[in-house]
Design a protein around this motif. Structure first.
Motif, PDB file in Angstrom:
ATOM      1  N   VAL A  82       0.832  -1.209   0.000  1.00 35.27           N
ATOM      2  CA  VAL A  82       0.000   0.000   0.000  1.00 35.27           C
ATOM      3  C   VAL A  82       0.868   1.262   0.000  1.00 35.27           C
ATOM      4  O   VAL A  82       0.585   2.228  -0.716  1.00 35.27           O
ATOM      5  CB  VAL A  82      -1.003  -0.027   1.180  1.00 35.27           C
ATOM      6  N   GLU A  83       1.964   1.242   0.756  1.00 35.56           N
ATOM      7  CA  GLU A  83       2.881   2.391   0.761  1.00 35.56           C
ATOM      8  C   GLU A  83       3.546   2.558  -0.605  1.00 35.56           C
ATOM      9  O   GLU A  83       3.665   3.671  -1.111  1.00 35.56           O
ATOM     10  CB  GLU A  83       3.929   2.229   1.860  1.00 35.56           C
ATOM     11  N   ALA A  84       3.981   1.469  -1.224  1.00 36.15           N
ATOM     12  CA  ALA A  84       4.603   1.537  -2.553  1.00 36.15           C
ATOM     13  C   ALA A  84       3.608   2.049  -3.596  1.00 36.15           C
ATOM     14  O   ALA A  84       3.981   2.817  -4.492  1.00 36.15           O
ATOM     15  CB  ALA A  84       5.154   0.175  -2.959  1.00 36.15           C
ATOM     16  N   LEU A  85       2.351   1.642  -3.471  1.00 33.99           N
ATOM     17  CA  LEU A  85       1.311   2.136  -4.391  1.00 33.99           C
ATOM     18  C   LEU A  85       1.118   3.638  -4.223  1.00 33.99           C
ATOM     19  O   LEU A  85       0.975   4.362  -5.213  1.00 33.99           O
ATOM     20  CB  LEU A  85      -0.009   1.405  -4.142  1.00 33.99           C
ATOM     21  N   SER A  86       1.119   4.106  -2.990  1.00 36.12           N
ATOM     22  CA  SER A  86       0.989   5.547  -2.744  1.00 36.12           C
ATOM     23  C   SER A  86       2.159   6.302  -3.361  1.00 36.12           C
ATOM     24  O   SER A  86       1.969   7.356  -3.983  1.00 36.12           O
ATOM     25  CB  SER A  86       0.915   5.830  -1.245  1.00 36.12           C
ATOM     26  N   GLN A  87       3.361   5.770  -3.201  1.00 33.02           N
ATOM     27  CA  GLN A  87       4.546   6.370  -3.816  1.00 33.02           C
ATOM     28  C   GLN A  87       4.421   6.422  -5.326  1.00 33.02           C
ATOM     29  O   GLN A  87       4.722   7.431  -5.956  1.00 33.02           O
ATOM     30  CB  GLN A  87       5.775   5.526  -3.462  1.00 33.02           C
ATOM     31  N   ALA A  88       3.999   5.322  -5.911  1.00 38.85           N
ATOM     32  CA  ALA A  88       3.864   5.243  -7.367  1.00 38.85           C
ATOM     33  C   ALA A  88       2.842   6.249  -7.873  1.00 38.85           C
ATOM     34  O   ALA A  88       3.077   6.924  -8.880  1.00 38.85           O
ATOM     35  CB  ALA A  88       3.473   3.828  -7.790  1.00 38.85           C
ATOM     36  N   GLN A  89       1.721   6.356  -7.168  1.00 35.89           N
ATOM     37  CA  GLN A  89       0.687   7.310  -7.591  1.00 35.89           C
ATOM     38  C   GLN A  89       1.186   8.743  -7.477  1.00 35.89           C
ATOM     39  O   GLN A  89       0.949   9.556  -8.361  1.00 35.89           O
ATOM     40  CB  GLN A  89      -0.588   7.116  -6.770  1.00 35.89           C
TER      41      GLN A  89
END
Length: 151
Positions: free
Chosen positions: A133-140
């Motif tokens: 979830v943290e990596a997805l937030s970073q990617a977004q």
């Protein structure tokens, strides 16, 4: 009780973790660490729109943390951002407040339900979900930053 928690299937998942390694050109990456047990999971992913198109992870965890990471590695690619956030929330509820385990393609996560009674293992099991979830937030955030006109 330990036979339920460390079942043959859990140990099989722990011994066969797909997509191990790092990804140099990831859109997002994150590391989650448990101070309690010392487990660490680092996740790397690429997204196209709202869908994960590539995934890699480095897993240094107990058998339960390895098993949850193994299941994540089997299903992350092709999953949507929302789906991954929902499965993270479902895992937190399953372990911490007696919620139902995830279903559909995530049904194997129900194998971790007996660990509900082992609070010391919750953090290790949840590392992969929190890191994703943290990596997805970073990617977004990175993708949104590329689309901004800074003139």
């Amino acid at each position: 009780m330990l036979n339920d928690i460390y079942s043959r299937r859990i140990l099989e998942f722990a011994a066969d973790i797909p997509h191990l390694g790092k990804m140099a050109d990831a859109d997002g990456s994150a590391t989650a660490h448990s101070k309690l047990c010392g487990s660490t999971v680092t996740v790397y992913l690429k997204v196209d729109g709202n869908t994960v198109i590539d995934f890699a992870h480095v897993v240094k965890a107990c058998a339960l943390g390895q098993a949850s990471s193994s299941i994540m590695g089997r299903h992350a690619i092709g999953s949507t951002v929302e789906e991954l956030r929902v499965v993270r929330d479902e895992m937190h509820r399953m372990l911490r407040s007696g919620g139902a385990p995830p279903s559909g393609k995530w049904v194997d996560l129900a194998l971790l339900e007996p660990a509900r009674e082992l609070k010391a293992r919750h953090a290790s099991i949840l590392l992969t979900f929190d890191a994703v979830v943290e990596a997805l937030s970073q990617a977004q955030t990175a993708k949104e930053g590329h689309g901004v006109d800074r003139a």
